[in-house]
Scaffold this motif. Structure first.
Motif, PDB file in Angstrom:
ATOM      1  N   ASP A   1       5.189 -24.164  45.948  1.00 35.33           N
ATOM      2  CA  ASP A   1       6.310 -24.166  46.885  1.00 35.33           C
ATOM      3  C   ASP A   1       6.669 -22.758  47.351  1.00 35.33           C
ATOM      4  N   GLU A   2       6.338 -21.743  46.552  1.00 36.22           N
ATOM      5  CA  GLU A   2       6.653 -20.372  46.941  1.00 36.22           C
ATOM      6  C   GLU A   2       5.826 -19.911  48.140  1.00 36.22           C
ATOM      7  N   SER A   3       4.716 -20.593  48.404  1.00 38.24           N
ATOM      8  CA  SER A   3       3.893 -20.212  49.560  1.00 38.24           C
ATOM      9  C   SER A   3       4.617 -20.509  50.869  1.00 38.24           C
ATOM     10  N   GLN A   4       5.679 -21.318  50.827  1.00 35.30           N
ATOM     11  CA  GLN A   4       6.421 -21.663  52.037  1.00 35.30           C
ATOM     12  C   GLN A   4       7.481 -20.627  52.401  1.00 35.30           C
ATOM     13  N   ILE A   5       7.612 -19.581  51.599  1.00 31.36           N
ATOM     14  CA  ILE A   5       8.612 -18.548  51.873  1.00 31.36           C
ATOM     15  C   ILE A   5       8.154 -17.682  53.042  1.00 31.36           C
ATOM     16  N   ASP A   6       9.037 -17.452  53.959  1.00 31.22           N
ATOM     17  CA  ASP A   6       8.752 -16.590  55.109  1.00 31.22           C
ATOM     18  C   ASP A   6       8.447 -15.181  54.606  1.00 31.22           C
ATOM     19  N   GLU A   7       7.362 -14.593  55.093  1.00 32.56           N
ATOM     20  CA  GLU A   7       6.956 -13.266  54.621  1.00 32.56           C
ATOM     21  C   GLU A   7       8.024 -12.216  54.904  1.00 32.56           C
ATOM     22  N   THR A   8       8.847 -12.442  55.908  1.00 28.22           N
ATOM     23  CA  THR A   8       9.902 -11.465  56.201  1.00 28.22           C
ATOM     24  C   THR A   8      10.987 -11.471  55.131  1.00 28.22           C
ATOM     25  N   ARG A   9      11.006 -12.511  54.287  1.00 27.62           N
ATOM     26  CA  ARG A   9      11.999 -12.596  53.218  1.00 27.62           C
ATOM     27  C   ARG A   9      11.511 -11.960  51.920  1.00 27.62           C
ATOM     28  N   ARG A  10      10.282 -11.471  51.915  1.00 23.00           N
ATOM     29  CA  ARG A  10       9.744 -10.794  50.735  1.00 23.00           C
ATOM     30  C   ARG A  10       9.905  -9.278  50.899  1.00 23.00           C
ATOM     31  N   ASP A  11      10.034  -8.569  49.767  1.00 27.12           N
ATOM     32  CA  ASP A  11      10.106  -7.115  49.839  1.00 27.12           C
ATOM     33  C   ASP A  11       8.703  -6.524  49.825  1.00 27.12           C
ATOM     34  N   ARG A  12       8.604  -5.223  49.733  1.00 27.55           N
ATOM     35  CA  ARG A  12       7.303  -4.560  49.824  1.00 27.55           C
ATOM     36  C   ARG A  12       6.391  -4.903  48.658  1.00 27.55           C
ATOM     37  N   ARG A  13       6.953  -5.456  47.588  1.00 27.59           N
ATOM     38  CA  ARG A  13       6.131  -5.846  46.439  1.00 27.59           C
ATOM     39  C   ARG A  13       5.773  -7.331  46.454  1.00 27.59           C
ATOM     40  N   GLY A  14       6.278  -8.050  47.441  1.00 26.86           N
ATOM     41  CA  GLY A  14       6.026  -9.480  47.513  1.00 26.86           C
ATOM     42  C   GLY A  14       7.074 -10.323  46.832  1.00 26.86           C
ATOM     43  N   THR A  15       8.049  -9.700  46.166  1.00 28.04           N
ATOM     44  CA  THR A  15       9.085 -10.466  45.479  1.00 28.04           C
ATOM     45  C   THR A  15      10.141 -10.938  46.472  1.00 28.04           C
ATOM     46  N   PHE A  16      10.944 -11.892  46.053  1.00 26.82           N
ATOM     47  CA  PHE A  16      11.938 -12.487  46.941  1.00 26.82           C
ATOM     48  C   PHE A  16      13.152 -12.923  46.138  1.00 26.82           C
TER      49      PHE A  16
ATOM     50  N   ILE B   1       5.147  -0.475  37.929  1.00 25.42           N
ATOM     51  CA  ILE B   1       5.143  -1.426  39.038  1.00 25.42           C
ATOM     52  C   ILE B   1       3.750  -1.669  39.599  1.00 25.42           C
ATOM     53  N   HIS B   2       2.941  -0.635  39.716  1.00 25.82           N
ATOM     54  CA  HIS B   2       1.625  -0.799  40.345  1.00 25.82           C
ATOM     55  C   HIS B   2       0.509  -1.074  39.338  1.00 25.82           C
TER      56      HIS B   2
ATOM     57  N   TRP C   1       9.501  -7.254  37.251  1.00 29.50           N
ATOM     58  CA  TRP C   1       8.753  -8.509  37.342  1.00 29.50           C
ATOM     59  C   TRP C   1       7.523  -8.351  38.247  1.00 29.50           C
ATOM     60  N   ALA C   2       6.950  -7.138  38.316  1.00 32.29           N
ATOM     61  CA  ALA C   2       6.023  -6.803  39.396  1.00 32.29           C
ATOM     62  C   ALA C   2       4.573  -7.159  39.085  1.00 32.29           C
ATOM     63  N   LEU C   3       4.334  -8.409  38.710  1.00 31.04           N
ATOM     64  CA  LEU C   3       2.960  -8.891  38.808  1.00 31.04           C
ATOM     65  C   LEU C   3       2.740  -9.354  40.252  1.00 31.04           C
ATOM     66  N   ASP C   4       1.575  -9.862  40.536  1.00 26.48           N
ATOM     67  CA  ASP C   4       1.289 -10.323  41.903  1.00 26.48           C
ATOM     68  C   ASP C   4       2.012 -11.648  42.123  1.00 26.48           C
ATOM     69  N   TRP C   5       3.105 -11.630  42.882  1.00 24.97           N
ATOM     70  CA  TRP C   5       3.902 -12.853  43.062  1.00 24.97           C
ATOM     71  C   TRP C   5       3.191 -13.871  43.948  1.00 24.97           C
ATOM     72  N   ARG C   6       2.341 -13.434  44.840  1.00 26.25           N
ATOM     73  CA  ARG C   6       1.636 -14.386  45.703  1.00 26.25           C
ATOM     74  C   ARG C   6       0.474 -15.043  44.960  1.00 26.25           C
ATOM     75  N   ARG C   7      -0.233 -14.262  44.160  1.00 24.09           N
ATOM     76  CA  ARG C   7      -1.398 -14.774  43.431  1.00 24.09           C
ATOM     77  C   ARG C   7      -1.345 -14.259  41.994  1.00 24.09           C
ATOM     78  N   PRO C   8      -0.434 -14.793  41.199  1.00 30.20           N
ATOM     79  CA  PRO C   8      -0.272 -14.259  39.839  1.00 30.20           C
ATOM     80  C   PRO C   8      -1.528 -14.356  38.987  1.00 30.20           C
TER      81      PRO C   8
ATOM     82  N   ALA D   1       5.390 -12.326  29.803  1.00 29.72           N
ATOM     83  CA  ALA D   1       6.758 -12.839  29.959  1.00 29.72           C
ATOM     84  C   ALA D   1       7.375 -12.387  31.277  1.00 29.72           C
ATOM     85  N   SER D   2       6.548 -12.264  32.321  1.00 31.31           N
ATOM     86  CA  SER D   2       7.015 -11.731  33.606  1.00 31.31           C
ATOM     87  C   SER D   2       7.441 -12.795  34.603  1.00 31.31           C
ATOM     88  N   ILE D   3       7.242 -14.068  34.286  1.00 34.04           N
ATOM     89  CA  ILE D   3       7.621 -15.119  35.225  1.00 34.04           C
ATOM     90  C   ILE D   3       9.111 -15.395  35.083  1.00 34.04           C
TER      91      ILE D   3
END
Length: 763
Positions: free
Chosen positions: A108-123, A291-292, A323-330, A346-348
């Motif tokens: 369901d997170e794939s339906q989030i508008d990309e403009t609502r994510r920050d530079r790290r992909g979090t929302f 973070i990186h 929480w900076a794992l890959d939020w789009r493709r953990p 324990a990052s989710i």
């Protein structure tokens, strides 16, 4: 045990199996998947409604749309709980299995508008689809599991008593206290600079006070208000609680972020004796990577190794800073975790709200869509952070918000993971009443006799042992064993192939050992590198072994091409397996190699190649692809592991494991030490080849008799090496020639014992 039959399109089978396996683990029931022709009255059938047949057990309708990211879902009441279903679906067509997969895979997170994510992909949670926003604190997967179990028990009442309890000693739910160690030294230059920036840009009076305290404490680590370990130790010891601290560490030269931590336990002056004492008294420690880190596995490797060296013990878990794992493709981050040797993450968590981001409070293994299977890692969802509730007007008062979350987990038999920052034990500065609030939240939990208060690794270990016990109850396989009392089973014929190199002595040496151990190799596939590949191999060899190593390899290659392999005595050696079919391919990862293995009907493939095999090749054999790794897995995986192993005091070893996409992470079938007390240093490599041949023979025989089960190594320390510099290798060789005695370090010996193919593991 319950029998499960799938009647879904083949492309959906791996995902359906994964979801049902997670649900069966929640039920506490051993589950065996059966083919349609062998179902014989399966207890649960998951399939398309049109494929329902008379006499089926519990039939769960399959809805393929739920496995598609774009599908819109909604909440629906179902048998006393709330379920996650496709919008507009009829009640009789609700797919509880697909809904569980959807939540665990974050579709369901794939339906989030990309403009609502920050530079790290979090929302923020406000970016979620409306219906998902309404259930961020609901353990929906547990609801789906409860409904399905209720239906199963209605059909087979005896199942209710057969379920293995989730938690030990009659406990009904779990609470875990953890801390992210973001700051330890208020006088660190970066801390002072950050507070100076806040004072100037925000006119923040608290920043001015923190600058004053920083200048007062200077370079001291202990005694300053941000060094929170003593405070939490006192708080938790008084309550009989033990927690976990995730320590921030950053690799020198690694990519940094403005929001990375400004001080860490790696700063000079940290009281490591205190941390080691706390670890010995039951506190757990893990990594809080920058973070990186998700972009570079070497950051995980360096940070893990450094903290383990300081603590003098292995660490098993981590939680990403911000929480900076890959939020789009953990799953891409989780692959690095597995390779680096971590056992849980324990990052989710939601960024700005308490709750259950994966729709579950229970530990789970994440699904990797690229590999179509679960990864060998446990995700322990974090549900409540100090910043989620303290001062968060959108959530409301802290105590009711925490109580509601506890109530949801208690009702579902789940887990609440609390995350209070280490530095907040000062209960002042930027953390007013943080410690006091934790006491107000935690004390009612301590008074609940149905709650198990545990550390993360205690819960992960219990969950893993429980899963392994349930899998063993299906009685599908038994362990590889040299025990003469094992039942005699006639072996089935297996066609054995080998991938080798034509220009060195390692391949024929291994072939001779296989021949000596009665392993018949019928297909040998050589990689004859092109000029460009050959140049890369020469340069790699030069870096690893120096000019002498390159010249030795050149002499071996010339001898091989001239057809004159020689023993150490100079006598000519016969070519092993003269009747084997031999082939050349442009690369072992080529389509030509894959097609050849399938055409030759190879059942078991042995790896003796310089190439790191890709999925299309190692899955080509019908039964397995096996590697004889020169090191003890999982503690020493990767390049140069045998040297690092000896550097750490371990004797050399060989581990035969199945090849998968990771770095020596595939299931291990046999491990054995080499007794170096009776071996001259210059003979170690040859003796390892002899040992490799013997273990290959044992494992192949077990596979032929259907008596092979991987060794359970999950609870053992795991690590990966990147090779050892030539100078260090030569120094190690000098120490060995001087008669250095190798022995397993005490803090690792207990973890590695009892895991070998016939009971014993260590010397």
């Amino acid at each position: 045990m319950i029998r499960i039959e799938l009647r879904v399109p083949e492309t959906f089978e791996p995902r359906a199996r994964y979801a049902l396996a997670q649900l069966a683990l929640a039920w506490g029931l051993p589950a065996r998947f059966v083919a349609g022709g062998d179902a014989g009255g399966a207890d649960l059938v998951y399939g398309e409604p049109g494929r329902r047949r008379p006499g089926d057990g519990l039939f769960v309708p399959f809805d393929g749309a739920l496995y598609e990211p774009a599908t819109r879902c909604e909440l629906a009441p179902l048998e006393g709980v709330t379920a996650w279903v496709r919008q507009g679906v009829a009640p009789e067509a609700v797919d509880l299995v697909g809904g569980a997969y959807r939540l665990l895979a974050f579709l369901d997170e794939s339906q989030i508008d990309e403009t609502r994510r920050d530079r790290r992909g979090t929302f923020s949670c406000s970016a979620l689809p409306g219906q998902r926003q309404a259930c961020t604190a609901v353990p929906l997967v547990e609801h789906h599991a409860a409904v399905l179990l209720g239906r199963l028990c209605a059909a087979r009442p005896a199942l209710a008593d057969a379920c293995v309890p989730r938690w030990p000693d009659g406990k009904r739910w779990v609470a875990i206290l953890t801390h992210d160690t973001d700051a330890v030294r208020i006088g660190a230059p970066a801390e002072i600079a950050t507070n100076l920036g806040k004072a100037l840009l925000r006119r923040d009076p608290l920043a001015i006070e923190m600058i004053r305290l920083g200048l007062r404490h200077g370079r001291a680590v202990t005694g300053n208000p941000l060094f929170g370990f003593p405070g939490w130790g006192e708080f938790e010891r008084a309550r009989g609680v033990r927690s976990a601290f995730y320590l921030f560490a950053a690799m020198p030269g690694g990519r940094r972020d403005l929001n990375d931590c400004k001080s860490s336990v790696l700063d000079p002056g940290t009281d490591w004796d205190l941390l080691r004492a706390m670890a010995g008294d039951g506190w757990e420690f893990g990594l809080h990577p920058p973070i990186h880190a998700k972009d570079d596995i070497d950051v995980f490797l360096w940070c893990k190794r450094t903290i383990e060296e300081r603590l003098g013990r292995p660490i098993q878990g981590l939680r990403h800073h911000y929480w900076a794992l890959d939020w789009r493709r953990p799953h891409l981050t989780y692959r690095k975790h597995v390779n680096a040797g971590f056992r849980y993450d324990a990052s989710i968590a939601w960024r700005d709200r308490p709750g259950f981001r994966a729709g579950t409070s229970l530990p789970f293994r994440p699904f990797d869509p690229g590999r179509a299977r679960a990864l060998d890692l446990v995700v322990l969802p974090t549900s409540l952070m100090d910043g989620h509730v303290i001062g968060n007007a959108a959530v409301g008062p802290t105590a009711p918000a925490a109580s509601a979350l506890f109530g949801a987990a208690r009702a579902a038999g789940g887990v609440v993971v609390l995350d209070w920052h280490t530095e907040s034990s000062c209960d002042s500065l930027r953390y007013p009443r943080f410690l006091t609030t934790m006491g107000e939240i935690l004390d009612p939990v301590l008074a609940d006799p149905s709650c198990w208060l545990a550390t993360p690794w205690e819960v992960v270990s219990h969950w893993h042992r429980r899963r392994m016990a349930l899998e063993a109850a299906t009685h599908e396989t038994i362990e590889v064993s040299a025990d003469a009392s094992a039942p005699a089973v006639a072996p089935r014929p297996l066609r054995v192939g080998l991938l080798g190199m034509p220009d060195n002595e390692a391949t024929p040496a291994l072939l001779r050992e296989l021949e000596a151990n009665d392993v018949r190799v019928e297909t040998i596939v050589y990689w004859r590198p092109a000029a460009r590949d050959q140049w890369k191999r020469v340069m790699n060899k030069l870096r690893a072994a120096g000019l002498r190593g390159v010249l030795t390899r050149v002499v071996q290659a010339l001898a091989r091409r001239a057809g004159r392999p020689r023993a150490a005595s100079g006598a000519a050696l016969p070519e092993p397996f003269p009747g084997a079919r031999r082939f050349d391919v442009p690369h072992h990862n080529s389509d030509e190699c894959r097609d050849l293995l399938k055409r030759e009907g190879v059942d078991v493939l042995i790896v003796a190649t310089d190439a790191i095999l890709t999925r299309k090749v190692f899955l080509a054999p019908r039964v397995a692809t096996l590697n004889g790794h020169p090191g003890w897995v999982p503690a020493f995986r990767g390049l140069g592991s045998v040297y690092h192993q000896m550097r750490h005091g371990w004797p050399p070893a060989v581990s035969v494991h199945q090849v998968d996409e990771g770095i020596d992470t595939g299931p291990a079938y046999a491990r054995e030490w080499l007794d170096v007390r009776t071996v001259a240093p210059e003979r170690i490599e040859a003796e390892l080849t002899r040992l490799r041949g013997r273990l290959f023979a044992r494992v192949i025989d077990a596979l032929a008799r259907d008596q092979a089960r991987p060794i359970d190594v999950f609870l053992e320390p795991s690590g990966m090496t990147r090779g050892m510099p030539l100078a260090e290798r030569r120094e190690l060789e000098r120490e060995l020639r001087a008669g250095r005695v190798l022995s397993v370090p005490g803090h690792l010996r207990s973890s590695s014992s009892g895991g070998g193919p016939s009971g014993g593991a260590g010397p």
